[in-house]
Enzyme design. Structure first.
Site, PDB file in Angstrom:
ATOM      1  N   LEU A  82     -15.115 -26.325  -2.202  1.00 33.03           N
ATOM      2  CA  LEU A  82     -14.121 -25.209  -1.518  1.00 33.03           C
ATOM      3  C   LEU A  82     -13.841 -25.861   0.222  1.00 33.03           C
ATOM      4  CD1 LEU A  82     -18.221 -24.064  -1.560  1.00 33.03           C
ATOM      5  CD2 LEU A  82     -16.830 -22.997  -2.289  1.00 33.03           C
ATOM      6  N   THR A  83     -14.062 -25.189   1.485  1.00 36.11           N
ATOM      7  CA  THR A  83     -12.851 -25.407   2.167  1.00 36.11           C
ATOM      8  C   THR A  83     -13.257 -26.537   3.350  1.00 36.11           C
ATOM      9  OG1 THR A  83     -11.635 -23.403   2.193  1.00 36.11           O
ATOM     10  CG2 THR A  83     -11.644 -24.633   4.162  1.00 36.11           C
ATOM     11  N   PHE A  84     -14.511 -26.227   3.755  1.00 36.39           N
ATOM     12  CA  PHE A  84     -15.023 -27.333   4.659  1.00 36.39           C
ATOM     13  C   PHE A  84     -15.341 -28.065   3.927  1.00 36.39           C
ATOM     14  CE2 PHE A  84     -16.196 -25.600   9.047  1.00 36.39           C
ATOM     15  CZ  PHE A  84     -14.921 -24.735   8.718  1.00 36.39           C
ATOM     16  N   HIS A  87     -12.424 -30.780   2.964  1.00 35.09           N
ATOM     17  CA  HIS A  87     -10.820 -30.929   3.968  1.00 35.09           C
ATOM     18  C   HIS A  87     -11.725 -32.046   5.226  1.00 35.09           C
ATOM     19  CE1 HIS A  87      -8.630 -27.533   3.894  1.00 35.09           C
ATOM     20  NE2 HIS A  87      -7.836 -28.150   4.954  1.00 35.09           N
TER      21      HIS A  87
END
Length: 417
Positions: A82-84, A87
């Site tokens: 997933l994104t968060f 990153h």
């Protein structure tokens, strides 16, 4: 005659001064650029949702040329894809279970009445959620190295009481051109206030991939536009004489989904039995008091297109489940399926969050610049290994006890580095 001569002499002197001033005005920037020895800047670029095979679609000449001048590889995201979480793994060298951003949506027992979500700035901008790890810009600023973030999850937050000296509040409406121009404007500054480490983030490939699917022509067009912007960045850096070590990455890939491949977990777990914390390819559930056995009986039974575990029994390769923010039960959909907890008009046509080992979840890694040796062959590696390389390029000592291994990407560095 004497008076006319004096007038002509005065006029000639004035014209000479104007000519010299004009010459000085045009030559000064060139002389300044020539006189200044610009140290290379390190630029970390994220193209959200970019799958490695997108580079084979024939629409990315600038990114492909960057890869050809350096190194290209497929990269394995951390779980969950997933994104968060990913990153933050890229800039901390820690897996989500250790850096604390365990999902795009989270609940913490210390704050039982609130939920961290991307759309709630009261929580997503609260350092409480982020302070379990130190991102690279905080470490760099502590070492006296100026940093700038043209968007990156967490960069707007005062993590450990610090932010980059240059940062912007995330706004999807800020165009790609504005993002590129902001970075180039930073690079035009005098050396004393010019960032030496910069992040740059593009969301459109992910957004369109979600809405229309990874194979939609619109997704390819969105990638082509980002490639054009990367070309503008590279050209702009060349014009001002700024060399750069560029790391271009993605956080995860994208898998195709459909309206008829949905599992309704809300029809399995009633509101008075358990709290459904997350939905999507990965769904997390916390049992209500006294309901653990009932939730376990329902979720841990065999399911078609979905497997569930207690978090303590997750497969070891996920490296996930020890952080208290991870829900008690986790269900992972099979490739192409989605777990849904409410009625929706339509399911997204593309999703991520599946097992990082799935080919569609693979992320992109490209590195090029004066410190990067070109042509090295890399096997698939974990995205936490990017952090030690970043630290080396920025010129700081990495935080100790990270998950990322320096030896994975050290072969990319030229001998002098």
């Amino acid at each position: 005659m004497g008076m006319m001569y004096n007038h002509l002499r005065t006029l000639f002197a004035a014209l000479s001064i104007l000519a010299l001033s004009a010459c000085a005005g045009t030559s000064r920037p060139v002389a300044e650029v020539a006189a200044e020895a610009r140290a290379p800047v390190t630029i970390l670029i994220s193209i959200d949702g970019l799958r490695p095979d997108y580079l084979d679609r024939g629409v990315s000449p600038n990114i492909n040329a960057l890869a050809a001048s350096g190194v290209k590889a497929s990269m394995r995201p951390s779980f969950p894809s997933l994104t968060f979480p990913n990153h933050h793994s890229l800039v901390t060298g820690l897996r989500p279970d250790r850096h604390g951003i365990v999902d795009n949506t989270m609940i913490d027992a210390r704050r039982p009445d609130v939920r961290f979500t991307l759309g709630d700035p009261r929580q997503s901008l609260d350092p409480f959620w982020w302070d379990e790890a130190e991102p690279i810009w905080v470490t760099a600023e502590k070492a006296g190295i100026r940093t700038g973030t043209m968007f990156w999850p967490g960069s707007e937050v005062a993590i450990h009481g610090a932010r980059p000296q240059d940062w912007l509040r995330y706004d999807k409406a800020v165009s790609g051109t504005q993002r590129i121009n902001t970075v180039l404007d930073w690079m035009r500054r005098p050396a004393a206030i010019r960032p030496r480490f910069v992040t740059l983030y593009f969301d459109t490939v992910d957004t369109v991939g979600h809405e229309l699917g990874p194979d939609a022509p619109e997704t390819t067009a969105a990638f082509a536009e980002v490639d054009r912007l990367i070309g503008e960045l590279i050209s702009g850096l060349k014009v001002i004489g700024q060399s750069a070590n560029i790391l271009l990455v993605s956080d995860h890939g994208m898998g195709a989904t459909a309206d008829d491949r949905v599992i309704r977990i809300d029809r399995m777990i009633a509101p008075d039995v358990g709290m459904i914390v997350t939905e999507g390819p990965l769904s997390g559930v916390n049992a209500l008091p006294g309901k653990d056995a009932e939730v376990a009986a329902t979720l841990l039974a065999p399911h078609e297109h979905m497997q569930c575990w207690r978090k303590s029994a997750l497969p070891a390769h996920f490296a996930y489940g020890k952080n208290p923010r991870v829900p008690e039960f986790l269900c992972l959909a099979a490739r192409g399926w989605a777990i849904q907890a409410r009625d929706r008009e339509h399911i997204l046509k593309g999703m991520h969050g599946y097992d990082p080992a799935e080919p569609d979840m693979a992320a992109v890694f490209i590195a090029a610049g004066p410190a990067i040796a070109s042509g090295a062959a890399l096997p698939v590696f974990d995205n936490v290994d990017v952090y030690p390389l970043l630290a080396r390029l920025v010129g700081i000592a990495p935080v100790s006890n990270v998950d990322g291994r320096a030896e994975t990407l050290n072969p990319l560095l030229r001998a002098a580095n």
